[in-house]
Design an enzyme around this catalytic site. Structure first.
Site, mmCIF file in Angstrom:
data_model
loop_
_atom_site.group_PDB
_atom_site.id
_atom_site.type_symbol
_atom_site.label_atom_id
_atom_site.label_comp_id
_atom_site.label_asym_id
_atom_site.label_seq_id
_atom_site.Cartn_x
_atom_site.Cartn_y
_atom_site.Cartn_z
ATOM 1 N N ASP A 95 0.844 -1.258 -0.034
ATOM 2 C CA ASP A 95 0.079 -0.181 -0.020
ATOM 3 C C ASP A 95 0.878 1.239 -0.116
ATOM 4 O OD1 ASP A 95 -2.714 0.737 -0.326
ATOM 5 O OD2 ASP A 95 -2.595 1.541 1.709
ATOM 6 N N PHE A 140 4.126 6.004 -13.416
ATOM 7 C CA PHE A 140 2.760 6.162 -13.043
ATOM 8 C C PHE A 140 2.157 6.783 -12.238
ATOM 9 C CE2 PHE A 140 2.331 3.401 -9.407
ATOM 10 C CZ PHE A 140 3.522 2.973 -9.239
ATOM 11 N N ASP A 147 3.986 10.246 -10.289
ATOM 12 C CA ASP A 147 5.345 10.113 -10.855
ATOM 13 C C ASP A 147 5.464 11.825 -11.496
ATOM 14 O OD1 ASP A 147 6.248 8.068 -9.596
ATOM 15 O OD2 ASP A 147 6.110 6.831 -11.417
ATOM 16 N N LYS A 189 14.805 5.150 -10.869
ATOM 17 C CA LYS A 189 13.592 5.408 -9.721
ATOM 18 C C LYS A 189 13.922 4.528 -8.608
ATOM 19 C CE LYS A 189 8.555 5.256 -8.847
ATOM 20 N NZ LYS A 189 7.456 4.819 -9.347
HETATM 21 P P1 ITT Z 1 -2.894 -1.979 -5.977
HETATM 22 O O1 ITT Z 1 -3.646 -1.348 -4.822
HETATM 23 O O2 ITT Z 1 -3.697 -2.894 -6.566
HETATM 24 O O3 ITT Z 1 -1.360 -2.446 -5.420
HETATM 25 P P2 ITT Z 1 -2.843 0.902 -6.607
HETATM 26 O O4 ITT Z 1 -2.242 1.646 -7.810
HETATM 27 O O5 ITT Z 1 -4.135 1.066 -6.423
HETATM 28 O O6 ITT Z 1 -2.628 -0.558 -6.924
HETATM 29 P P3 ITT Z 1 -1.732 2.019 -4.074
HETATM 30 O O7 ITT Z 1 -3.310 2.007 -3.593
HETATM 31 O O8 ITT Z 1 -0.870 1.399 -3.228
HETATM 32 O O9 ITT Z 1 -1.825 1.032 -5.514
HETATM 33 O O10 ITT Z 1 -1.438 3.549 -4.609
HETATM 34 C C1 ITT Z 1 -2.200 4.500 -4.111
HETATM 35 C C2 ITT Z 1 -1.983 5.682 -5.115
HETATM 36 O O11 ITT Z 1 -0.627 6.127 -5.330
HETATM 37 C C3 ITT Z 1 -2.218 5.114 -6.937
HETATM 38 O O12 ITT Z 1 -3.046 6.169 -7.417
HETATM 39 C C4 ITT Z 1 -0.693 4.784 -7.455
HETATM 40 O O13 ITT Z 1 -0.563 5.211 -8.715
HETATM 41 C C5 ITT Z 1 0.022 5.832 -6.498
HETATM 42 N N1 ITT Z 1 1.422 5.399 -6.317
HETATM 43 C C6 ITT Z 1 1.875 4.412 -5.952
HETATM 44 N N2 ITT Z 1 2.960 4.264 -5.923
HETATM 45 C C7 ITT Z 1 3.312 5.299 -6.621
HETATM 46 C C8 ITT Z 1 4.760 5.634 -7.428
HETATM 47 O O14 ITT Z 1 5.695 4.998 -7.111
HETATM 48 N N3 ITT Z 1 4.853 6.600 -8.131
HETATM 49 C C9 ITT Z 1 3.686 7.315 -8.520
HETATM 50 N N4 ITT Z 1 2.467 7.189 -8.052
HETATM 51 C C10 ITT Z 1 2.341 6.255 -7.129
#
Ligand code: ITT
Length: 256
Positions: free
Chosen positions: A134, A210, A213, A234
């Site tokens: 998360d 993504f 970022d 990264k």
């Molecule tokens: P899962 O829960 O299915 O793993 P998710 O993309 O919904 O995938 P999170 O709830 O952990 O993942 O992520 C919360 C938000 O933060 C989500 O919109 C991601 O795109 C963003 N996010 C997470 N890690 C990131 C990163 O390394 N760089 C940029 N945005 C990130």
């Protein structure tokens, strides 16, 4: 060794696979929509998700075990006199207990030796190593928003909405946090945390990565956003890479 990464986000899997490759740990994505609890910190969310998914996959394996059983001879080829220990001394106690509790009719029909062998046959499949992650973006000038609600906020107002909220705000500091929850069925989840400090840019830059970022510029770098870097770059600084490094240390110790 293989780890099952439970996520709907392929980008996370690419980053994890790159970080775990030197350890010869394979990462396989499982797109299972585990329930996410509501909490104002990430740790309990990751812990709950990891435990829930490990239990869920164990049940799935167990359903398969029932199917396999039908193809195995009910009369075990190996006899007690061959010196095999009984199910009680089976190394995988969790599995043995589960078998005893959940399928008493099978336990009665097959001998202890067969159960012992099956424990080992299915141990790998049953006690899968599951990770969930998360992540969240925390902006102090917005009271920590979007934090644990980062996915929802990104899906709704997106990067443009965050930039709009930040207009006129002099303090543009922010941090990304990642909490990885690792769990095997019957065990307590273990958590690995990583944080990267940075700033929110005035406008989005870059096409890589993504999520947030394009609007996040890590402090320790040269002014580029994460979206202006490739995965390896990264991975030197990111919150996820830092959490993954702690996970790697833990796995290394376990493999010794
Ligand atoms: P899962 O829960 O299915 O793993 P998710 O993309 O919904 O995938 P999170 O709830 O952990 O993942 O992520 C919360 C938000 O933060 C989500 O919109 C991601 O795109 C963003 N996010 C997470 N890690 C990131 C990163 O390394 N760089 C940029 N945005 C990130």
């Amino acid at each position: 060794m293989k780890i099952l990464f439970v996520t709907g986000n392929k980008n996370k899997v690419v980053e994890a696979a790159a970080a775990l490759r030197p350890l010869e740990v394979e990462v396989e994505q499982i797109d299972y929509d585990y329930p996410e609890i509501q909490h104002d910190t990430l740790e309990p969310i990751a812990a709950y998700g990891a435990r829930h998914t490990a239990e869920y996959l164990a049940k799935q394996s167990f359903a398969r075990f029932g199917g396999v059983k039908l193809r195995l001879p009910c009369e075990p080829k190996v006899r007690e006199t061959d010196g095999l220990p009984s199910v009680k001394s089976c190394k995988n106690e969790v599995f043995a207990r589960y078998l005893e509790d959940s399928l008493p009719e099978i336990s009665r029909r097959i001998g202890d030796s067969a159960r012992y062998l099956k424990c080992f046959i299915f141990q790998k499949d049953f006690q899968k190593t599951v990770i969930v992650e998360d992540a969240g973006l925390f902006i102090p000038a917005l009271g920590g928003f979007p934090g644990p609600y980062s996915a929802y906020v990104h899906d709704t107002i997106g990067n443009g909405g965050i930039l709009q909220l930040m207009r006129q705000l002099p303090n543009r500091g922010a941090s990304f946090k990642s909490v990885i929850g690792l769990c095997r069925h019957g065990e307590e989840p273990k958590l690995f945390t990583g944080i990267v400090e940075g700033t929110i840019t005035a406008e989005g830059r870059g096409t890589g990565g993504f999520g947030y970022d394009p609007i996040f510029e890590p402090k320790e770098r040269d002014g580029r956003t994460f979206a202006e870097m490739n995965t390896d770059e990264k991975n030197q600084y990111s919150h996820r890479a830092r959490a993954l490094r702690k996970l790697v240390e833990y796995l290394k110790k376990q493999m010794q």
